[in-house]
Write a protein that holds these residues in place. Structure first.
Motif, PDB file in Angstrom:
ATOM      1  N   ASP A  49       0.866  -1.179   0.000  1.00  0.00           N
ATOM      2  CA  ASP A  49       0.000   0.000   0.000  1.00  0.00           C
ATOM      3  C   ASP A  49       0.906   1.233   0.000  1.00  0.00           C
ATOM      4  OD1 ASP A  49      -1.565   2.201   0.735  1.00  0.00           O
ATOM      5  OD2 ASP A  49      -2.942   0.975   1.895  1.00  0.00           O
ATOM      6  N   PRO A  50       1.210   1.802  -1.182  1.00  0.00           N
ATOM      7  CA  PRO A  50       2.207   2.874  -1.276  1.00  0.00           C
ATOM      8  C   PRO A  50       1.992   4.059  -0.328  1.00  0.00           C
ATOM      9  CG  PRO A  50       1.686   2.075  -3.456  1.00  0.00           C
ATOM     10  CD  PRO A  50       0.714   1.412  -2.515  1.00  0.00           C
ATOM     11  N   PRO A  51       0.771   4.630  -0.195  1.00  0.00           N
ATOM     12  CA  PRO A  51       0.630   5.759   0.720  1.00  0.00           C
ATOM     13  C   PRO A  51       0.949   5.401   2.167  1.00  0.00           C
ATOM     14  CG  PRO A  51      -1.224   5.676  -0.799  1.00  0.00           C
ATOM     15  CD  PRO A  51      -0.476   4.397  -0.969  1.00  0.00           C
ATOM     16  N   THR A  52       0.460   4.238   2.627  1.00  0.00           N
ATOM     17  CA  THR A  52       0.728   3.822   4.002  1.00  0.00           C
ATOM     18  C   THR A  52       2.210   3.529   4.193  1.00  0.00           C
ATOM     19  OG1 THR A  52      -1.495   2.869   4.147  1.00  0.00           O
ATOM     20  CG2 THR A  52       0.096   2.185   5.812  1.00  0.00           C
ATOM     21  N   ARG A  53       2.809   2.875   3.223  1.00  0.00           N
ATOM     22  CA  ARG A  53       4.242   2.579   3.288  1.00  0.00           C
ATOM     23  C   ARG A  53       5.063   3.862   3.335  1.00  0.00           C
ATOM     24  NH1 ARG A  53       5.642   0.079  -1.974  1.00  0.00           N
ATOM     25  NH2 ARG A  53       5.707   2.258  -2.626  1.00  0.00           N
ATOM     26  N   GLN A  86      -6.270  13.180   2.315  1.00  0.00           N
ATOM     27  CA  GLN A  86      -7.092  11.992   2.515  1.00  0.00           C
ATOM     28  C   GLN A  86      -6.223  10.741   2.619  1.00  0.00           C
ATOM     29  OE1 GLN A  86     -10.412  11.609   3.094  1.00  0.00           O
ATOM     30  NE2 GLN A  86      -9.801   9.493   3.464  1.00  0.00           N
ATOM     31  N   GLN A  87      -5.222  10.629   1.759  1.00  0.00           N
ATOM     32  CA  GLN A  87      -4.323   9.478   1.809  1.00  0.00           C
ATOM     33  C   GLN A  87      -3.542   9.449   3.111  1.00  0.00           C
ATOM     34  OE1 GLN A  87      -2.265  10.279  -1.904  1.00  0.00           O
ATOM     35  NE2 GLN A  87      -3.166   8.459  -2.859  1.00  0.00           N
ATOM     36  N   ALA A  88      -3.133  10.624   3.581  1.00  0.00           N
ATOM     37  CA  ALA A  88      -2.386  10.693   4.842  1.00  0.00           C
ATOM     38  C   ALA A  88      -3.259  10.252   6.011  1.00  0.00           C
ATOM     39  CB  ALA A  88      -1.874  12.114   5.066  1.00  0.00           C
ATOM     40  N   ARG A  89      -4.508  10.716   6.045  1.00  0.00           N
ATOM     41  CA  ARG A  89      -5.421  10.330   7.128  1.00  0.00           C
ATOM     42  C   ARG A  89      -5.645   8.814   7.112  1.00  0.00           C
ATOM     43  NH1 ARG A  89      -7.590  14.674   9.580  1.00  0.00           N
ATOM     44  NH2 ARG A  89      -7.851  16.605   8.403  1.00  0.00           N
ATOM     45  N   THR A  90      -5.870   8.262   5.920  1.00  0.00           N
ATOM     46  CA  THR A  90      -6.102   6.821   5.805  1.00  0.00           C
ATOM     47  C   THR A  90      -4.867   6.041   6.232  1.00  0.00           C
ATOM     48  OG1 THR A  90      -7.672   7.169   3.986  1.00  0.00           O
ATOM     49  CG2 THR A  90      -6.732   4.971   4.223  1.00  0.00           C
ATOM     50  N   ALA A  91      -3.692   6.507   5.820  1.00  0.00           N
ATOM     51  CA  ALA A  91      -2.446   5.826   6.182  1.00  0.00           C
ATOM     52  C   ALA A  91      -2.244   5.814   7.688  1.00  0.00           C
ATOM     53  CB  ALA A  91      -1.261   6.514   5.497  1.00  0.00           C
ATOM     54  N   ILE A  92      -2.496   6.949   8.341  1.00  0.00           N
ATOM     55  CA  ILE A  92      -2.339   7.025   9.796  1.00  0.00           C
ATOM     56  C   ILE A  92      -3.325   6.079  10.476  1.00  0.00           C
ATOM     57  CG2 ILE A  92      -2.604   8.500  11.810  1.00  0.00           C
ATOM     58  CD1 ILE A  92      -0.031   9.005  10.312  1.00  0.00           C
ATOM     59  N   LYS A  93      -4.556   6.011   9.967  1.00  0.00           N
ATOM     60  CA  LYS A  93      -5.545   5.084  10.529  1.00  0.00           C
ATOM     61  C   LYS A  93      -5.069   3.641  10.397  1.00  0.00           C
ATOM     62  CE  LYS A  93      -9.595   8.035   9.702  1.00  0.00           C
ATOM     63  NZ  LYS A  93     -10.845   8.200   8.927  1.00  0.00           N
ATOM     64  N   HIS A  94      -4.501   3.306   9.229  1.00  0.00           N
ATOM     65  CA  HIS A  94      -3.967   1.964   9.017  1.00  0.00           C
ATOM     66  C   HIS A  94      -2.883   1.647  10.042  1.00  0.00           C
ATOM     67  CE1 HIS A  94      -5.141   1.818   4.447  1.00  0.00           C
ATOM     68  NE2 HIS A  94      -6.163   1.567   5.249  1.00  0.00           N
ATOM     69  N   LEU A  95      -1.946   2.569  10.191  1.00  0.00           N
ATOM     70  CA  LEU A  95      -0.790   2.349  11.057  1.00  0.00           C
ATOM     71  C   LEU A  95      -1.178   2.295  12.529  1.00  0.00           C
ATOM     72  CD1 LEU A  95       1.683   4.689   9.157  1.00  0.00           C
ATOM     73  CD2 LEU A  95       1.724   2.199   9.184  1.00  0.00           C
TER      74      LEU A  95
END
Length: 249
Positions: free
Chosen positions: A19-23, A66-75
């Motif tokens: 998942d590139p944004p989360t990574r 939006q990608q940053a918020r989703t990535a932080i939620k994932h992490l």
């Protein structure tokens, strides 16, 4: 910022690697985290933590808000990091930072054993917190950030705003737990107040159970309250509100 970080090849097996944004956000956090305890505006920021904001993360990684918020939620969901939000900034902490930046003097077997013990302890703490959520009192939930949001509601909305209820506090806390900041609340209040205050049909919905509902992020992402494109995008939400779709949350 100088120096380097350690990065083991086993990261290729990590669940978010594809998942590139989360990574990218996680690698950014690893690179930005303090390698020793430091001070920021009088507050001690521990090793493995750092002060940041969503705009800074976006600027440093190239991802969208939006990608940053989703990535932080994932992490957060998988225990890589935690986030503590204040009214001015957020502090991200890499969980088990020493696992990633362990000294050579520490053996791998010892590190793995300690890590497993830490993870088990953390799971027990999270489980206890979840079990205790139902017994949280009104006073317990009334944090400094919540008070700031309520004060801004009173200041901005005036007669439009009803006295604070426990439901209001719960909504605010729910959005805070999703890493929204006090500034985000103020922007939503300002935007929707400008949009709705002169519309008799909509002005009555200038209240927390509408503003801080599941439409909160959509309101926050509006470009400008006076922007024509934003108004067109908002028409569907206004129709939903007019039909009373926000009466039950």
């Amino acid at each position: 910022m100088e120096g380097y970080i350690r990065l083991h090849r086993c990261i290729f097996k990590w669940e978010w690697w594809s998942d590139p944004p989360t990574r990218d956000v996680f690698l950014y956090c690893l690179l930005k985290a303090n390698w020793k305890d430091m001070k920021f505006q009088g507050e001690e920021i521990k090793r493995g933590s750092f002060v940041t904001s969503y705009p800074k993360i976006c600027a440093g990684t190239g991802v969208s808000i939006q990608q940053a918020r989703t990535a932080i939620k994932h992490l957060k969901s998988t225990g890589e990091l935690t986030v503590r939000t204040t009214s001015k900034y957020s502090v991200i902490t890499i969980q088990n930072y020493d696992k990633y930046q362990v000294d050579n003097s520490q053996g791998n077997s010892q590190s793995t054993g300690n890590q497993q013990a830490i993870n088990n302890k953390r799971k027990n703490i999270i489980s206890k917190k979840e079990n205790n959520n139902s017994s949280i009192t009104y006073k317990d939930t009334y944090t400094r950030e919540t008070r700031e949001v309520v004060a801004y509601l009173n200041e901005k909305l005036g007669t439009h705003y009803k006295p604070t209820t426990q439901k209001t506090v719960q909504l605010i806390k729910a959005r805070l737990s999703e890493d929204f900041t006090v500034e985000d609340f103020q922007k939503v209040i300002d935007t929707k107040y400008a949009d709705w205050k002169d519309d008799e049909r909509l002005s009555k919905y200038l209240r927390p159970d509408t503003l801080f509902s599941n439409k909160f992020e959509g309101y926050l992402n509006q470009i400008s309250p006076n922007d024509e494109e934003s108004r067109k995008k908002d028409e569907a939400w206004q129709d939903d509100i007019a039909r009373g779709m926000f009466d039950e949350l």
